[in-house]
Design a protein around this motif. Structure first.
Motif, PDB file in Angstrom:
ATOM      1  N   ARG A 177       2.875   1.711  -3.478  1.00  0.00           N
ATOM      2  CA  ARG A 177       1.989   2.301  -4.564  1.00  0.00           C
ATOM      3  C   ARG A 177       1.565   3.559  -4.677  1.00  0.00           C
ATOM      4  O   ARG A 177       1.471   4.490  -5.347  1.00  0.00           O
ATOM      5  N   LYS A 178       1.790   3.876  -3.152  1.00  0.00           N
ATOM      6  CA  LYS A 178       0.944   5.281  -2.854  1.00  0.00           C
ATOM      7  C   LYS A 178       2.148   6.258  -3.309  1.00  0.00           C
ATOM      8  O   LYS A 178       1.942   7.356  -3.845  1.00  0.00           O
ATOM      9  N   GLN A 207       4.513   5.763  -5.643  1.00  0.00           N
ATOM     10  CA  GLN A 207       4.905   5.904  -6.797  1.00  0.00           C
ATOM     11  C   GLN A 207       3.550   6.600  -7.355  1.00  0.00           C
ATOM     12  O   GLN A 207       4.055   7.519  -8.427  1.00  0.00           O
ATOM     13  N   ARG A 208       2.438   6.386  -7.049  1.00  0.00           N
ATOM     14  CA  ARG A 208       1.378   7.237  -7.584  1.00  0.00           C
ATOM     15  C   ARG A 208       1.743   8.733  -7.403  1.00  0.00           C
ATOM     16  O   ARG A 208       1.732   9.608  -8.236  1.00  0.00           O
ATOM     17  N   ARG A 250       0.879  -1.034   0.025  1.00  0.00           N
ATOM     18  CA  ARG A 250      -0.008   0.047  -0.169  1.00  0.00           C
ATOM     19  C   ARG A 250       0.939   1.149  -0.064  1.00  0.00           C
ATOM     20  O   ARG A 250       0.520   2.076  -0.629  1.00  0.00           O
TER      21      ARG A 250
END
Ligand code: COA
Length: 277
Positions: A85-86, A88-89, A82
């Motif tokens: 990915r956060k 990276q976003r 989680r």
């Protein structure tokens, strides 16, 4: 705006927004905080009337030393998928925003530019480097592949051989070589860098802003298209640009054909005489 210390600088002068990576003590590496603040700053600038162009540069000796190995990699990895990915976003979102930014953008590369830094470098429409700057796909030197789009940037900009050498050896190259390898438009001595970027800003600020946005998008889009698809896209793109600004090109034609006040082959029409759309 968030409460974290400011690690992104922004000043506006004569319609030029100077946006800077501002963590010089960490060589401007990109932490999650920096990535969030960049998005906030770009959001604020994108549709302001007092901004005609954005220059992205770095405070101190670095442009950006890439992703923050501690805060972006190690600390977010500790939070599990989680967290990864956060982060990276947050990074990819502002780079994507910059790639399709409403205003022209210039990377003014004053110093170190590594790894993840190639994301925002490629996102800027134009890139002018100091000859003394150093560029590198350093990932291989600490045991990973050049991710976050960096490999794609190298392959899109350079020859296959140069990209392969760059990615596999991790050897840094100078701004001069980065220009020879087409990673940037040109390199000039650091002492002249701002002057050269200002010259370029002056050229772009005289152009029709709607036409510039349509042009920069077209250059990125058609690269991936067949000739037939590109031809069709460009017809639609021009027609849709006319929706936002139908007076500019008519005024350009008028000044050349009727007024004879400029020649498009060697100059730009006077946008100040054009009706506001
Ligand atoms: N991630 C985390 N911290 C970084 C960093 C990065 N990418 N780049 C620099 N820093 C930190 C250093 O750890 C150091 O922190 P400290 O003062 O708390 O010890 C500080 O920034 C200054 O770095 P330093 O290495 O002492 O500066 P330098 O001017 O001698 O060297 C570089 C500059 C850019 C050559 C060197 O910092 C470096 O190799 N950075 C990593 C580059 C990289 O591989 N980036 C790719 C990431 S995808």
């Amino acid at each position: 705006m968030s409460e974290a210390p400011r690690v992104v600088g922004c000043t506006i002068e004569n319609r030029i927004a100077w946006v800077s990576f501002n963590r010089p003590e960490k060589r401007n590496c990109m932490s999650p905080t920096l990535n969030r603040q960049m998005l906030e700053v770009l959001d604020d600038l994108e549709f302001r009337d007092d901004v005609g162009i954005v220059v992205l540069t770095g405070e101190g000796t670095a442009w950006s030393a890439g992703m923050d190995l501690k805060e972006y990699f190690r600390e977010t990895e500790a939070q599990g998928l989680r967290g990864i990915r956060k982060s990276q976003r947050e990074a990819y979102t502002w780079w994507r925003r910059l790639r399709w930014f409403q205003k022209p953008t210039i990377a003014m590369v004053n110093g170190w530019c590594f790894g993840g830094g190639y994301g925002p470098l490629h996102a800027c429409d134009l890139a002018i480097a100091a000859e003394e700057a150093q560029f590198g796909l350093s990932e291989i030197n600490w045991g990973i592949l050049p991710g976050g789009g960096a490999t794609k940037v190298a392959v899109d900009s350079m020859s296959m051989r140069d990209a392969m050498y760059h990615a596999m050896t991790g050897e840094p190259i100078s701004g001069t070589k980065a220009a020879q390898w087409r990673l940037v438009n040109e390199a000039v001595p650091l002492a002249n860098l701002k002057t050269r970027v200002l010259e370029l800003c002056e050229i772009l600020l005289k152009k029709n802003a709607f036409a510039l946005k349509a042009t920069k998008d077209a250059v990125r889009r058609v690269k991936e298209m067949t000739y037939e698809n590109a031809e069709d896209y460009l017809i639609r793109a021009q027609e849709s640009a006319n929706f936002f600004d139908n007076d500019g090109r008519k005024e350009g034609i008028r000044q050349f054909i009727d007024e004879k006040s400029f020649k498009p082959g060697v100059g730009t029409y006077d946008i100040s005489k054009q009706k506001k759309s």
